[in-house]
Design a protein around this motif. Sequence first.
Motif, PDB file in Angstrom:
ATOM      1  N   ARG A  26      51.216  40.654  31.988  1.00 15.79           N
ATOM      2  CA  ARG A  26      50.093  39.712  31.953  1.00 15.79           C
ATOM      3  C   ARG A  26      49.667  39.515  30.509  1.00 15.79           C
ATOM      4  N   THR A  72      39.721  30.091  39.197  1.00 19.03           N
ATOM      5  CA  THR A  72      39.834  31.550  39.243  1.00 19.03           C
ATOM      6  C   THR A  72      39.611  32.011  40.677  1.00 19.03           C
ATOM      7  N   ASP A  73      39.805  33.297  40.919  1.00 19.58           N
ATOM      8  CA  ASP A  73      39.538  33.864  42.243  1.00 19.58           C
ATOM      9  C   ASP A  73      38.077  33.695  42.627  1.00 19.58           C
ATOM     10  N   ALA A  74      37.207  33.652  41.639  1.00 19.65           N
ATOM     11  CA  ALA A  74      35.769  33.524  41.887  1.00 19.65           C
ATOM     12  C   ALA A  74      35.309  32.065  41.877  1.00 19.65           C
TER      13      ALA A  74
END
Length: 140
Positions: A26, A72-74
Amino acid sequence: MHNLHGPDRLFETRYGHVLQCACCSRIQITLREHTLLVDADELEALTDTIKHAWAKVRNEDGQDQWTLQAGTDAGPVSITLSEPSLYTLHILLQGAWSMYTLRERVWAVVGGADNHRARDVLHNHVPPAQSRWGRLDQSS
């Protein structure tokens, strides 16, 4: 601060740095107080996007800032960058992408078990090997 294991610096400037995780590959981009974690494909897309955004902002009168949006995941997030900040991010990402691709090419030659991959990566980037008897056959 970083959230990577054994991070390796791909590139840095006085305003930020780009790290790559040793175990999962990453990539963490830090520009001043902003941090973004991406994979290699996302780094390539972001680098290209910022390159085109910088060219657009630089060439248009009255365009002195640009908003970067990402999912994003959020949920979606965005930041607005001034012209100098966009240029700084452009330089940071261009340097990081150059180092990333250089490392990939070097790894293909010295670390990869597949010799065909090394030839594919180096095709048109390295002149053919020469000897005193002429050009060496690279197909063997």
